[in-house]
Design an enzyme around this catalytic site. Sequence first.
Site: not given
Length: 278
Positions: A152, A255
């Site tokens: 990520e 998120e």
Amino acid sequence: MPRFAANLTMMYPDMPFLDRFEAAAKDGFKAVEYLFPYAYPAAELAARLKGNGLQQVLFNMPPGGLTKDEMVTGWDRGLRGTACLPGREAEFRTGLAWALEYAEALDCPRVHTVVGVRPEGLSAQQADQTLIANLKWAAQEAAKAGRDLMLEPINTRNIPGFHLQRQDHAHAILEAVGADNVKVQMDLFHCQIVEGDLSTKISQYLPTGRVGHFQFADVPARHEPGSGELNWDHLFALIDRISAETGWNGWVGCEYIPADTTSDGTSRGLAWMQKYRA
């Protein structure tokens, strides 16, 4: 409609963590993700998943440490991953082993390998070399367990000095690793802050088959869709269209930090999602 997964680390902050599984299920989620499971017995988490009809779709490997206590407390002590750090390979390997144990118990198909903050004096080339070597080893271990590993890019406003910040850098690392089970975790919040041009980035990278998971939050405050500057109707429709064209069937993780953190504030804030259920 994108398949949305509730992020239980950020959502439902008004209740204890283990109670958030039931809350997410009541709000209509079929899947969950979160940062770390290690403070809880895997059997307890598995029971919460099963009891609420939920699928675990993502969690992070430990951010550092060699003992279980060190790995559980690492994030709170400021550790942000070891994958790119020379001399920390033992921590990376120990953490991955524990993550794969949890992935097996929770039937979770993917684990995020947190790259880490590049310290002063370590060149980007050295960090890349360490990251690639660690991922080549980890890919083989994860393949034996039937798991995918996620990489990520994260913006340096939220994690100053984080080594991996851009989508093109992440995809270059994947090319060097050369393993089909290592993919990019494309967080649209981080991508917008660092690069912008989200429509082009999604259109460029999603068809490659190397995007394993999406996450999102509105920019700049990291709250739910409709609270910031992004056109979520357009972005979700784009992901839907490309998914239909390419057969991508991954998850999109919510998120974000609810703008309303009071009792039941997360549930009230899910009004944005109702149109996508119609």
